[in-house]
Design an enzyme around this catalytic site. Structure first.
Site, mmCIF file in Angstrom:
data_model
loop_
_atom_site.group_PDB
_atom_site.id
_atom_site.type_symbol
_atom_site.label_atom_id
_atom_site.label_comp_id
_atom_site.label_asym_id
_atom_site.label_seq_id
_atom_site.Cartn_x
_atom_site.Cartn_y
_atom_site.Cartn_z
ATOM 1 N N PRO A 1 -18.558 -24.531 -55.369
ATOM 2 C CG PRO A 1 -19.988 -23.540 -56.921
ATOM 3 C CD PRO A 1 -19.978 -24.138 -55.539
ATOM 4 C CB CYS A 2 -12.963 -23.928 -56.048
ATOM 5 S SG CYS A 2 -12.504 -24.406 -57.745
ATOM 6 C CD GLN A 3 -15.949 -22.289 -60.446
ATOM 7 O OE1 GLN A 3 -16.397 -22.318 -59.302
ATOM 8 N NE2 GLN A 3 -16.243 -23.222 -61.337
#
Length: 428
Positions: A313-315
């Site tokens: 995940p890049c959030q």
């Protein structure tokens, strides 16, 4: 194994118009009421983020998971009204691109659609991208897209989501061409944070026979993976399970040891799913050889792989997020990267470390804020015996008219250090 070199960019031959449908359902066009709402939109009353104004010569910005959301972000296209009939008045609008022949679409992103503005010519009509166009802009062909859409199992809103959350297939193809994978047997691949399996798509497009296993917890992604990669078997298995007419309690029993999510953010109970969706999830989970959430993937249940991919995940890294970072044991979503360390350490004990690792994430992974954690991760890989090299690649440099820049890192077990060239970063 041959030495790895980063692929060179190629000239972009296609424009946005090459990815658009010529006839689009009226539901995708903005109504006069919607136009008026945009015109009177107040930034102070809606939690939307700012996005750059798109000039005529720009390509489309990065596709994101929210591009089809009527209440937040969407990619809008202005289409020339050929009969010059004025359908809408001139108004202020941001994040609009033209489908004229001299333009291509900017990157699909998670930023808001209506925060900055651009004056539109009265001879244009406004619509949003349809799901098929979004999936095309992520590199899927129409045959592959139809496998997902014809099932009616994945709602349009989720099709936008899985498109914005995936990897551009053509970039992956260019990378994989530089790696000396075996061609005399099925290629064994583990896709962590798998989505609908962009990596497996790219490898199959290159002619590899792929035997893949996955780790994924987002229900629409799990079902999409099975539709895309095991379509015929998926349909047959669903028929067979339906003949059994399993009670709902029995279906829930199948999932007792796994955690799933309906929004990709939080663990979800599956009570809201219909029996049809529950059975589809069960069949997909079996066909995908899915290990569930990355937190539940155990090395002892895994096998030896040629390639392990991890697009975590890049959030908490991206500019659209809150900058929480990916520090180990921080509890952030991006911090799930360190679950890959746990898995690799377990595979090392079993003497079955994958020969090649491929990471994909946003460029902010090596920003000033995150570089220390990123270097720590590279050091972990080095201690495990991997030689790593990373580089930022843009989808527009590999045939897709989307300004989608992502960081890719290739790590090769017992690899060789190469001399630096203008096309290649240092191998650590």
């Amino acid at each position: 194994m041959k030495k790895f070199k980063w692929p060179k960019p190629i000239p972009l031959k296609h424009k946005l118009k090459d990815f658009l449908e010529t006839q689009v359902n009226e539901k995708y066009y903005l109504s006069p009421e919607r136009v008026e709402a945009i015109k009177n939109w107040k930034a102070s009353t809606q939690p939307l983020k700012t996005m750059e104004t798109i000039q005529d010569t720009q390509i489309i910005p990065t596709l994101t998971t929210r591009d089809g959301d009527e209440h937040s972000d969407m990619k809008l296209i202005k289409e020339w009204i050929k009969n010059n009939k004025i359908i809408s008045k001139t108004f202020d609008q941001e994040n609009v691109v033209s489908s004229r022949e001299d333009e291509i679409i900017p990157t699909l992103t998670s930023s808001g659609a209506f925060s900055r503005h651009k004056i539109l010519n009265k001879d244009y009509r406004i619509r949003k991208l349809i799901p098929k166009e979004s999936l095309r802009l992520m590199g899927l062909n129409d045959f592959q897209i139809d496998k997902i859409q014809e099932s009616k199992l994945i709602p349009e809103s989720k099709q936008y989501f899985i498109a914005g959350n995936s990897i551009v297939v053509q970039v992956l193809e260019a990378i994989f061409k530089q790696i000396d994978f075996p061609k005399d047997r099925p290629l064994k691949v583990f896709e962590a944070f798998a989505g609908y399996g962009s990596q497996a798509v790219a490898l199959k497009n290159l002619g590899y026979e792929v035997h893949s296993q996955t780790s994924e917890w987002f229900v629409p992604a799990i079902i999409s993976y099975a539709l895309l990669h095991y379509n015929r078997a998926f349909k047959e298995c669903i028929k067979n399970v339906n003949k059994m007419q399993p009670p709902r309690e029995k279906i829930f029993e199948w999932f007792k040891d796994l955690t799933f999510s309906l929004d990709s953010k939080n663990p979800s109970k599956l009570n809201s799913l219909s029996n049809e969706d529950l059975i589809a999830l069960y069949v997909a989970n079996q066909l995908n050889e899915n290990h569930g959430s990355i937190l539940e993937a155990e090395p002892i249940n895994m096998e030896w792989y040629d390639l392990l991919t991890y697009s975590f995940p890049c959030q908490d890294l991206s500019t659209a997020g809150k900058g929480k970072g990916m520090t180990k044991e921080s509890g952030t979503r991006s911090g799930l990267l360190w679950e890959i360390e746990r898995i690799l350490l377990g595979l090392k004990k079993l003497n079955i470390l994958p020969k090649v690792l491929l990471m994909e994430n946003v460029p902010q992974i090596h920003s000033k804020q995150n570089i220390n954690d990123f270097n720590k991760w590279i050091a972990v890989l080095k201690n495990l015996g991997y030689v790593s090299t990373y580089k930022d690649l843009n989808a527009k440099d590999f045939g897709i008219p989307q300004n989608r820049v992502r960081t890719y890192m290739v790590s090769i077990l017992d690899g060789e250090v190469q001399n630096e060239t203008t096309e290649q970063l240092t191998l650590f």
